[in-house]
Motif scaffolding. Sequence first.
Motif, short mmCIF file in Angstrom:
data_model
loop_
_atom_site.label_atom_id
_atom_site.label_comp_id
_atom_site.label_asym_id
_atom_site.label_seq_id
_atom_site.Cartn_x
_atom_site.Cartn_y
_atom_site.Cartn_z
N GLU A 4 14.89 -6.43 -2.48
CA GLU A 4 14.60 -5.27 -3.33
C GLU A 4 14.37 -4.05 -2.47
N LYS A 5 14.52 -2.92 -3.07
CA LYS A 5 14.26 -1.67 -2.36
C LYS A 5 12.76 -1.44 -2.22
N THR A 6 12.40 -0.70 -1.19
CA THR A 6 11.03 -0.24 -1.01
C THR A 6 10.95 1.15 -1.62
N TYR A 7 9.93 1.37 -2.44
CA TYR A 7 9.71 2.66 -3.08
C TYR A 7 8.65 3.41 -2.28
N ARG A 8 9.01 4.58 -1.72
CA ARG A 8 8.08 5.38 -0.92
C ARG A 8 7.72 6.63 -1.72
N ILE A 9 6.42 6.81 -1.95
CA ILE A 9 5.91 8.00 -2.66
C ILE A 9 5.23 8.88 -1.61
N VAL A 10 5.68 10.14 -1.50
CA VAL A 10 5.13 11.07 -0.51
C VAL A 10 4.36 12.16 -1.24
N THR A 11 3.10 12.30 -0.87
CA THR A 11 2.21 13.31 -1.46
C THR A 11 1.57 14.11 -0.34
N ARG A 12 0.77 15.08 -0.71
CA ARG A 12 0.04 15.89 0.27
C ARG A 12 -1.44 15.57 0.11
N GLY A 13 -2.11 15.28 1.24
CA GLY A 13 -3.53 14.97 1.23
C GLY A 13 -4.38 16.22 1.10
N LYS A 14 -5.67 16.03 1.00
CA LYS A 14 -6.59 17.16 0.82
C LYS A 14 -6.57 18.12 2.00
N ASN A 15 -6.33 17.61 3.22
CA ASN A 15 -6.29 18.49 4.40
C ASN A 15 -4.90 19.07 4.63
N GLY A 16 -3.95 18.77 3.75
CA GLY A 16 -2.61 19.30 3.88
C GLY A 16 -1.63 18.37 4.56
N GLU A 17 -2.11 17.22 5.03
CA GLU A 17 -1.22 16.29 5.72
C GLU A 17 -0.36 15.53 4.71
N LEU A 18 0.82 15.14 5.17
CA LEU A 18 1.70 14.33 4.32
C LEU A 18 1.19 12.90 4.29
N ARG A 19 1.22 12.31 3.12
CA ARG A 19 0.80 10.92 2.95
C ARG A 19 1.93 10.16 2.28
N ALA A 20 2.36 9.09 2.91
CA ALA A 20 3.43 8.26 2.34
C ALA A 20 2.85 6.88 2.05
N ARG A 21 3.17 6.37 0.88
CA ARG A 21 2.71 5.03 0.49
C ARG A 21 3.91 4.26 0.00
N ASP A 22 4.08 3.06 0.53
CA ASP A 22 5.22 2.22 0.18
C ASP A 22 4.82 1.15 -0.82
N TYR A 23 5.73 0.89 -1.74
CA TYR A 23 5.56 -0.14 -2.75
C TYR A 23 6.79 -1.04 -2.71
N GLU A 24 6.56 -2.33 -2.73
CA GLU A 24 7.66 -3.29 -2.65
C GLU A 24 8.32 -3.53 -4.01
N HIS A 25 7.61 -3.22 -5.08
CA HIS A 25 8.15 -3.49 -6.41
C HIS A 25 8.03 -2.26 -7.30
N GLN A 26 9.02 -2.06 -8.12
CA GLN A 26 9.04 -0.94 -9.05
C GLN A 26 7.85 -1.00 -10.00
N ASP A 27 7.40 -2.19 -10.36
CA ASP A 27 6.28 -2.34 -11.29
C ASP A 27 5.01 -1.66 -10.78
N ALA A 28 4.79 -1.69 -9.48
CA ALA A 28 3.61 -1.04 -8.90
C ALA A 28 3.66 0.47 -9.11
N VAL A 29 4.84 1.04 -8.98
CA VAL A 29 5.00 2.49 -9.20
C VAL A 29 4.84 2.80 -10.68
N LEU A 30 5.36 1.93 -11.53
CA LEU A 30 5.28 2.15 -12.99
C LEU A 30 3.84 2.13 -13.50
N ARG A 31 2.94 1.51 -12.77
CA ARG A 31 1.52 1.52 -13.19
C ARG A 31 0.89 2.90 -13.00
N MET A 32 1.48 3.71 -12.11
CA MET A 32 0.92 5.03 -11.81
C MET A 32 1.74 6.18 -12.37
N HIS A 33 3.04 5.97 -12.59
CA HIS A 33 3.92 7.04 -13.02
C HIS A 33 4.75 6.57 -14.21
#
Length: 97
Positions: A4-33
């Motif tokens: 399966e594909k890895t789903y990477r969500i990239v956001t910006r942290g409170k200090n302005g740094e980039l934060r990337a979080r990987d999810y192995e399953h689409q279901d994990a992303v669907l719980r948040m988005h």
Amino acid sequence: MAKEKTYRIVTRGKNGELRARDYEHQDAVLRMHTQIGIDDCSTDLTLRGMPVFRGLIGPMPEGKGVVRYETPEVFESLTKEWGATGSGRKSRRRVSG
């Protein structure tokens, strides 16, 4: 069975740094988005059929087997940085005559 594909969500942290979080399953992303559709027009054929989520820009390819999504703020800032760097090549205009 294909990996399966890895789903990477990239956001910006409170200090302005980039934060990337990987999810192995689409279901994990669907719980948040919330999924609002599927990609059906990407020129990268491996992305066709990938989910489109409310509040995220993507899908975008990022290496083999990784599908990247970014918040609109991250997408805008990285696009501006990318555009400002240029390619280092100068274009030549041809003079017709």
